[in-house]
Motif scaffolding. Structure first.
Motif, PDB file in Angstrom:
ATOM      1  N   UNK A 119       0.841  -1.186   0.000  1.00 43.72           N
ATOM      2  CA  UNK A 119       0.000   0.000   0.000  1.00 43.72           C
ATOM      3  C   UNK A 119       0.882   1.243   0.000  1.00 43.72           C
ATOM      4  N   UNK A 120       0.601   2.175  -0.892  1.00 42.22           N
ATOM      5  CA  UNK A 120       1.307   3.434  -1.077  1.00 42.22           C
ATOM      6  C   UNK A 120       2.593   3.292  -1.884  1.00 42.22           C
ATOM      7  N   UNK A 121       2.920   2.069  -2.317  1.00 41.32           N
ATOM      8  CA  UNK A 121       4.151   1.881  -3.086  1.00 41.32           C
ATOM      9  C   UNK A 121       3.913   1.948  -4.586  1.00 41.32           C
ATOM     10  N   UNK A 122       2.665   1.797  -5.011  1.00 44.98           N
ATOM     11  CA  UNK A 122       2.327   1.774  -6.431  1.00 44.98           C
ATOM     12  C   UNK A 122       0.868   2.173  -6.579  1.00 44.98           C
ATOM     13  N   UNK A 123       0.498   2.514  -7.791  1.00 50.45           N
ATOM     14  CA  UNK A 123      -0.877   2.919  -8.068  1.00 50.45           C
ATOM     15  C   UNK A 123      -1.736   1.662  -8.225  1.00 50.45           C
ATOM     16  N   UNK A 124      -2.467   1.314  -7.186  1.00 50.21           N
ATOM     17  CA  UNK A 124      -3.366   0.165  -7.205  1.00 50.21           C
ATOM     18  C   UNK A 124      -4.780   0.679  -7.412  1.00 50.21           C
TER      19      UNK A 124
END
Length: 363
Positions: free
Chosen positions: A179-184
């Motif tokens: 979470x918050x590491x990539x655009x999911x």
């Protein structure tokens, strides 16, 4: 005298941004001229309530989270959610459907089985967790209470890039390590949860993002402290929250915003992972990736070597060269580099250089 920072690849608790640590250091003894630390303040005070609210607002902003989701700040880590989820949503006539792709998804499944009925709708255990099921191969029972999956497998080093269509059945994601590491794309999920100690902050606070319509279905027949409805009704202030962990999370979220938000963090994370995977793939088998290429995580990069003795030598020499946290999880062995948001590109470049040099010495 300036401090030499270790190249921190620990899987969690994990690296925090240096500027966040410096700010927290400056504010630790006295916060905003109040004559005391925020760690000493009442969680009912206006000062802390502002920190509490700003943390939730920043998370919404960074994730572009619609107002239809509630943001809960809870304790107990993701492991507590393994139990709270089925306690709140399993009923005698409905089962929880679990996608098993690694150790933590399996733990979530086993925990649910202590509460009610849980079924595995997909598993890659026979493949030693080296791959992930295709979304279209995950068959969801139409009467399931929910579908649970782990978006990034911290121990094994695999990561979903596409998610199953679950129709009317709520999709729930353990997003602790990405979470918050990539655009999911979050819209398919009715609920997401994440322990903070990877990309969000220090250990001690767990984020739960929950759609209003799913919240309405949550049980009221369990103790109040275990109900999602209790936390939602009290803005996560029903009991004393992990005050300092929430404060630290706000600092990390402010830092993430200054970096350019999730898009910028993802671009940096992809480059960090690329540097290390290039060494693995270009080593002629000296380093052997654990996960099949299409399913590799950019958060947790895992590999093996020809023998455990050589792996132990790698860890020992890495520590002599200023690295920490590169041993694989005790349950699987091998090597692992956890390159979370706060791990700088320079650390990954240094690791790639060390890996090449180690191969030259021992290959």
């Amino acid at each position: 005298m300036s401090m030499v920072r270790t190249y921190n690849f620990n899987p969690g608790p994990a690296a925090l941004p240096l500027e966040v640590l410096e700010q927290a250091k400056e504010e630790l003894v006295e916060y905003e001229g109040r004559g005391m630390s925020i760690t000493e303040m009442s969680h009912r005070s206006p000062v802390y309530e502002r920190v509490h609210e700003e943390t939730q607002e920043l998370l919404r902003e960074l994730l572009q989270l619609p107002s239809t989701y509630r943001v809960l700040l809870m304790g107990g880590g993701a492991s507590a959610q393994f139990a709270l989820l089925p306690m709140n949503f399993l009923t005698p006539d409905r089962a929880g459907a679990y996608v098993l792709t690694g150790s933590f998804s399996e733990k979530a499944y086993e925990e649910a089985r202590t509460v009610g009925t849980a079924v595995a709708v997909a598993s890659t255990k026979l493949q030693q967790w080296a791959c992930l099921p295709q979304p279209e191969d995950i068959v969801v029972p139409p009467d399931a209470a929910y579908v649970h999956l782990t978006t990034n497998n911290t121990i094994e080093g695999s990561q979903f890039t596409a998610f199953p269509e679950t129709g009317e059945v709520p999709l729930i994601g353990d997003m602790t390590s990405d979470l918050l590491s990539r655009d999911i794309e979050l819209s398919p999920f009715s609920m997401m949860y994440a322990g903070a100690q990877k990309n969000l902050g220090p250990a001690g606070v767990t984020v739960v993002l929950l759609r209003e319509e799913l919240l309405e279905q949550a049980s009221e027949q369990i103790p109040a402290i275990l109900r999602y409805k209790t936390f939602a009704a009290n803005n996560s202030l029903y009991n004393t929250p992990p005050v300092h962990a929430v404060y630290m999370m706000r600092l990390v979220l402010q830092w993430a915003k200054r970096q350019g938000g999730v898009a910028a963090l993802e671009q940096r994370n992809r480059e960090k992972a690329r540097r290390i995977y290039e060494v693995i793939d270009g080593s002629g088998g000296f380093y052997q990736g654990v996960i099949e290429t299409p399913y590799r995580s950019m958060m947790n990069i895992t590999w093996r070597m020809a023998s455990e003795e050589l792996e132990q030598r790698f860890v020992a020499e890495s520590e002599q060269h200023g690295f920490d946290g590169l041993a694989g999880h005790r349950s699987v062995g091998g090597l692992r580099a956890s390159a979370y948001n706060a791990v700088p590109l320079a650390a990954c470049e240094a690791l790639a250089d060390f890996m090449r040099a180690f191969q030259e010495r021992h290959g």
